[in-house]
Design a protein around this motif. Structure first.
Motif, mmCIF file in Angstrom:
data_model
loop_
_atom_site.group_PDB
_atom_site.id
_atom_site.type_symbol
_atom_site.label_atom_id
_atom_site.label_comp_id
_atom_site.label_asym_id
_atom_site.label_seq_id
_atom_site.Cartn_x
_atom_site.Cartn_y
_atom_site.Cartn_z
ATOM 1 N N THR A 2 2.588 -0.251 -1.957
ATOM 2 C CA THR A 2 2.317 1.163 -2.182
ATOM 3 C C THR A 2 3.443 1.775 -2.999
ATOM 4 O O THR A 2 4.517 1.205 -3.128
ATOM 5 C CB THR A 2 2.170 1.926 -0.852
ATOM 6 N N THR A 3 3.171 2.931 -3.543
ATOM 7 C CA THR A 3 4.182 3.633 -4.324
ATOM 8 C C THR A 3 4.423 5.000 -3.717
ATOM 9 O O THR A 3 3.607 5.518 -2.970
ATOM 10 C CB THR A 3 3.721 3.808 -5.784
ATOM 11 N N LYS A 4 5.555 5.571 -4.051
ATOM 12 C CA LYS A 4 5.903 6.928 -3.630
ATOM 13 C C LYS A 4 5.827 7.119 -2.126
ATOM 14 O O LYS A 4 5.563 8.209 -1.643
ATOM 15 C CB LYS A 4 5.016 7.942 -4.338
ATOM 16 N N GLY A 5 5.977 6.054 -1.365
ATOM 17 C CA GLY A 5 6.006 6.175 0.078
ATOM 18 C C GLY A 5 4.669 6.446 0.733
ATOM 19 O O GLY A 5 4.617 6.763 1.910
ATOM 20 N N THR A 6 3.584 6.360 -0.019
ATOM 21 C CA THR A 6 2.271 6.605 0.580
ATOM 22 C C THR A 6 1.736 5.327 1.198
ATOM 23 O O THR A 6 1.853 4.253 0.627
ATOM 24 C CB THR A 6 1.253 7.131 -0.459
ATOM 25 N N PRO A 7 1.143 5.431 2.384
ATOM 26 C CA PRO A 7 0.597 4.228 3.018
ATOM 27 C C PRO A 7 -0.645 3.741 2.282
ATOM 28 O O PRO A 7 -1.380 4.525 1.685
ATOM 29 C CB PRO A 7 0.240 4.698 4.431
ATOM 30 N N GLY A 8 -0.852 2.439 2.294
ATOM 31 C CA GLY A 8 -2.052 1.871 1.700
ATOM 32 C C GLY A 8 -3.242 2.077 2.627
ATOM 33 O O GLY A 8 -3.092 2.075 3.845
ATOM 34 N N ARG A 9 -4.402 2.273 2.064
ATOM 35 C CA ARG A 9 -5.645 2.418 2.824
ATOM 36 C C ARG A 9 -6.627 1.376 2.318
ATOM 37 O O ARG A 9 -6.611 1.016 1.149
ATOM 38 C CB ARG A 9 -6.254 3.816 2.629
ATOM 39 N N ALA A 33 -6.915 4.945 -7.443
ATOM 40 C CA ALA A 33 -6.225 5.613 -6.332
ATOM 41 C C ALA A 33 -5.964 7.074 -6.659
ATOM 42 O O ALA A 33 -6.189 7.953 -5.817
ATOM 43 C CB ALA A 33 -4.918 4.896 -6.013
ATOM 44 N N ARG A 37 -7.528 10.345 -4.737
ATOM 45 C CA ARG A 37 -6.691 11.417 -4.178
ATOM 46 C C ARG A 37 -7.140 12.782 -4.685
ATOM 47 O O ARG A 37 -7.205 13.747 -3.918
ATOM 48 C CB ARG A 37 -5.212 11.176 -4.489
ATOM 49 N N LYS A 41 -8.519 15.665 -2.134
ATOM 50 C CA LYS A 41 -7.876 16.986 -2.065
ATOM 51 C C LYS A 41 -8.867 18.086 -2.413
ATOM 52 O O LYS A 41 -8.843 19.168 -1.806
ATOM 53 C CB LYS A 41 -6.665 17.021 -2.988
#
Length: 57
Positions: A2-9, A33, A37, A41
């Motif tokens: 993952t990037t930027k600290g976001t968890p993978g789903r 991805a 997002r 949102k």
């Protein structure tokens, strides 16, 4: 990864749809991805607007 600290789903999507979605996202200049997002949102914002409108009624 993952990037930027976001968890993978993990989601389940058939191969044909996933490939077509990849083409759409490429044309938009977004990763799948990032596009998901944006969609998520937008849905949350619409839901919250509707909740506020319903509360005023």
């Amino acid at each position: 990864m993952t990037t930027k600290g976001t968890p993978g789903r993990m989601i389940r999507v058939d191969d044909e749809t996933w490939e077509a979605y990849g083409e759409v996202c490429d044309a938009k200049g977004l990763s799948r991805a990032a596009d998901l997002r944006v969609y998520i949102k937008r849905e949350i914002a619409a839901y919250r607007r509707q909740q506020r409108a319903d509360a005023k009624s």
